[in-house]
Design a protein around this motif. Structure first.
Motif, PDB file in Angstrom:
ATOM      1  N   GLU A   1     -41.072  45.937  -5.828  1.00 41.04           N
ATOM      2  CA  GLU A   1     -41.417  44.682  -5.144  1.00 41.04           C
ATOM      3  C   GLU A   1     -40.547  43.814  -4.486  1.00 41.04           C
ATOM      4  OE1 GLU A   1     -44.213  42.462  -7.166  1.00 41.04           O
ATOM      5  OE2 GLU A   1     -45.594  44.322  -7.612  1.00 41.04           O
ATOM      6  N   ALA A   2     -39.246  43.940  -5.132  1.00 39.86           N
ATOM      7  CA  ALA A   2     -38.194  43.046  -4.282  1.00 39.86           C
ATOM      8  C   ALA A   2     -37.805  43.420  -3.011  1.00 39.86           C
ATOM      9  CB  ALA A   2     -36.931  43.031  -5.367  1.00 39.86           C
ATOM     10  N   ARG A   3     -37.598  44.935  -2.680  1.00 39.78           N
ATOM     11  CA  ARG A   3     -37.423  45.579  -1.634  1.00 39.78           C
ATOM     12  C   ARG A   3     -38.265  44.874  -0.328  1.00 39.78           C
ATOM     13  NH1 ARG A   3     -36.249  51.269  -3.360  1.00 39.78           N
ATOM     14  NH2 ARG A   3     -33.743  51.058  -4.036  1.00 39.78           N
ATOM     15  N   GLU A   4     -39.504  44.824  -0.834  1.00 41.74           N
ATOM     16  CA  GLU A   4     -40.465  44.512   0.369  1.00 41.74           C
ATOM     17  C   GLU A   4     -40.202  42.987   0.656  1.00 41.74           C
ATOM     18  OE1 GLU A   4     -45.448  44.204   0.387  1.00 41.74           O
ATOM     19  OE2 GLU A   4     -44.555  46.022  -0.400  1.00 41.74           O
ATOM     20  N   TRP A   5     -40.017  42.106  -0.484  1.00 42.07           N
ATOM     21  CA  TRP A   5     -40.040  40.552  -0.366  1.00 42.07           C
ATOM     22  C   TRP A   5     -38.561  40.529   0.568  1.00 42.07           C
ATOM     23  CZ3 TRP A   5     -36.335  37.034  -2.003  1.00 42.07           C
ATOM     24  CH2 TRP A   5     -36.659  35.872  -1.738  1.00 42.07           C
ATOM     25  N   LEU A   6     -37.539  41.302  -0.015  1.00 45.39           N
ATOM     26  CA  LEU A   6     -36.350  40.897   0.866  1.00 45.39           C
ATOM     27  C   LEU A   6     -36.502  41.563   2.409  1.00 45.39           C
ATOM     28  CD1 LEU A   6     -33.916  41.979  -1.909  1.00 45.39           C
ATOM     29  CD2 LEU A   6     -34.136  40.025  -0.853  1.00 45.39           C
ATOM     30  N   ASP A   7     -37.078  42.586   2.649  1.00 48.39           N
ATOM     31  CA  ASP A   7     -37.231  42.804   3.860  1.00 48.39           C
ATOM     32  C   ASP A   7     -38.107  41.919   4.798  1.00 48.39           C
ATOM     33  OD1 ASP A   7     -36.175  45.465   3.614  1.00 48.39           O
ATOM     34  OD2 ASP A   7     -38.082  46.611   3.314  1.00 48.39           O
ATOM     35  N   GLU A   8     -38.849  41.203   4.146  1.00 43.73           N
ATOM     36  CA  GLU A   8     -39.629  39.953   4.866  1.00 43.73           C
ATOM     37  C   GLU A   8     -38.563  38.717   5.081  1.00 43.73           C
ATOM     38  OE1 GLU A   8     -42.777  38.970   2.213  1.00 43.73           O
ATOM     39  OE2 GLU A   8     -44.029  40.859   2.651  1.00 43.73           O
ATOM     40  N   GLN A   9     -37.704  38.756   4.057  1.00 46.35           N
ATOM     41  CA  GLN A   9     -36.427  37.562   4.154  1.00 46.35           C
ATOM     42  C   GLN A   9     -35.891  37.981   5.244  1.00 46.35           C
ATOM     43  OE1 GLN A   9     -37.650  34.683   2.574  1.00 46.35           O
ATOM     44  NE2 GLN A   9     -39.239  35.990   2.011  1.00 46.35           N
ATOM     45  N   ASN A  10     -35.398  39.145   5.326  1.00 46.57           N
ATOM     46  CA  ASN A  10     -34.352  39.572   6.539  1.00 46.57           C
ATOM     47  C   ASN A  10     -35.052  39.459   7.713  1.00 46.57           C
ATOM     48  OD1 ASN A  10     -32.727  42.370   4.497  1.00 46.57           O
ATOM     49  ND2 ASN A  10     -31.728  40.290   5.380  1.00 46.57           N
ATOM     50  N   ALA A  11     -36.232  39.736   8.018  1.00 49.21           N
ATOM     51  CA  ALA A  11     -36.745  39.431   9.240  1.00 49.21           C
ATOM     52  C   ALA A  11     -36.645  37.760   9.596  1.00 49.21           C
ATOM     53  CB  ALA A  11     -38.447  39.471   9.238  1.00 49.21           C
ATOM     54  N   THR A  12     -36.442  36.797   8.560  1.00 46.55           N
ATOM     55  CA  THR A  12     -36.324  35.320   8.978  1.00 46.55           C
ATOM     56  C   THR A  12     -34.622  35.065   8.771  1.00 46.55           C
ATOM     57  OG1 THR A  12     -38.192  34.848   8.130  1.00 46.55           O
ATOM     58  CG2 THR A  12     -36.416  33.062   8.367  1.00 46.55           C
ATOM     59  N   TYR A  13     -34.049  35.842   8.181  1.00 50.16           N
ATOM     60  CA  TYR A  13     -32.467  35.560   7.934  1.00 50.16           C
ATOM     61  C   TYR A  13     -31.886  36.897   8.038  1.00 50.16           C
ATOM     62  CZ  TYR A  13     -33.935  31.132   6.056  1.00 50.16           C
ATOM     63  OH  TYR A  13     -34.494  29.952   5.976  1.00 50.16           O
ATOM     64  N   PRO A  14     -31.498  37.404   9.157  1.00 52.22           N
ATOM     65  CA  PRO A  14     -30.605  38.618   9.408  1.00 52.22           C
ATOM     66  C   PRO A  14     -29.418  38.731   8.371  1.00 52.22           C
ATOM     67  CG  PRO A  14     -30.976  37.742  11.428  1.00 52.22           C
ATOM     68  CD  PRO A  14     -31.327  36.657  10.311  1.00 52.22           C
ATOM     69  N   ILE A  15     -29.209  37.957   7.852  1.00 52.00           N
ATOM     70  CA  ILE A  15     -28.071  37.880   6.935  1.00 52.00           C
ATOM     71  C   ILE A  15     -28.547  37.032   5.671  1.00 52.00           C
ATOM     72  CG2 ILE A  15     -25.483  37.375   6.302  1.00 52.00           C
ATOM     73  CD1 ILE A  15     -24.977  37.340   9.264  1.00 52.00           C
ATOM     74  N   LEU A  16     -28.470  37.859   4.358  1.00 46.81           N
ATOM     75  CA  LEU A  16     -28.850  37.361   3.198  1.00 46.81           C
ATOM     76  C   LEU A  16     -27.521  37.478   2.322  1.00 46.81           C
ATOM     77  CD1 LEU A  16     -32.405  38.779   2.375  1.00 46.81           C
ATOM     78  CD2 LEU A  16     -32.020  36.437   3.178  1.00 46.81           C
ATOM     79  N   THR A  17     -27.166  36.335   1.738  1.00 46.67           N
ATOM     80  CA  THR A  17     -25.663  36.305   0.984  1.00 46.67           C
ATOM     81  C   THR A  17     -25.919  35.520  -0.245  1.00 46.67           C
ATOM     82  OG1 THR A  17     -23.553  36.141   1.462  1.00 46.67           O
ATOM     83  CG2 THR A  17     -24.632  34.793   2.499  1.00 46.67           C
ATOM     84  N   ASN A  18     -24.713  35.594  -1.019  1.00 45.59           N
ATOM     85  CA  ASN A  18     -24.546  34.629  -2.248  1.00 45.59           C
ATOM     86  C   ASN A  18     -23.460  35.453  -3.009  1.00 45.59           C
ATOM     87  OD1 ASN A  18     -24.683  32.847  -4.185  1.00 45.59           O
ATOM     88  ND2 ASN A  18     -26.848  32.739  -3.999  1.00 45.59           N
ATOM     89  N   VAL A  19     -23.236  34.929  -4.200  1.00 44.40           N
ATOM     90  CA  VAL A  19     -22.053  35.424  -5.071  1.00 44.40           C
ATOM     91  C   VAL A  19     -22.685  35.662  -6.493  1.00 44.40           C
ATOM     92  CG1 VAL A  19     -20.397  34.565  -3.910  1.00 44.40           C
ATOM     93  CG2 VAL A  19     -21.362  33.445  -5.863  1.00 44.40           C
TER      94      VAL A  19
END
Length: 150
Positions: free
Chosen positions: A92-110
């Motif tokens: 489920e997270a892969r699909e959600w992250l793909d959607e987020q990457n459409a808005t934010y080409p870079i997802l980041t944190n620590v």
């Protein structure tokens, strides 16, 4: 199942947070679970809750804009159900992250070096790790930056 999180969800989830996640939040930003989750709820473009097939809350997560439509700070705080639901979470997270990457080409944190469960999860979700940083945050801990691109 993933759905938008509510303030009530945050209140219910805070005491169920994994010990390693509580320690990470305290070490990095110096906050207790409820305060960290509340900030996440109100600062994220989309704050969500993940529920496994057994009805257990696996975690609360979101993306806080750093640079609108370019860089987002992705975060995830989990319960002990994460270890019983890893396959479900990854799917489920892969699909959600793909959607987020459409808005934010870079997802980041620590992530703290000690949070082995989240490091494994991040790797399986396609995040890459950078060079560790020493003495980070209020607890002056070792963290590892991570990023994900579409």
């Amino acid at each position: 199942m993933i759905r938008p999180a509510t303030a009530e969800d945050i209140l219910d989830f805070a005491p169920k947070m994994r010990e390693a996640d509580k320690e990470e939040v305290e070490a990095i930003i110096g906050l207790d679970p409820l305060a960290a989750l509340s900030i996440g709820l109100f600062q994220s473009d989309q704050c969500c809750i993940g529920i496994n097939p057994e009805g257990e809350v696996v975690g609360v997560f979101g993306v806080v804009p750093i640079v609108p439509n370019q860089i987002g700070s992705v975060w995830f705080l989990s319960s002990d159900a994460i270890t019983r639901s890893a396959r479900h979470v990854v799917r489920e997270a892969r699909e959600w992250l793909d959607e987020q990457n459409a808005t934010y080409p870079i997802l980041t944190n620590v992530v703290t070096d000690a949070n082995t469960v989240h490091k494994r999860l991040l790797r399986s979700l396609g995040f890459t790790f950078g060079t560790p940083i020493e003495n980070y945050g209020t607890g002056r801990v070792r963290v590892i930056p991570f990023e994900r691109y579409p």
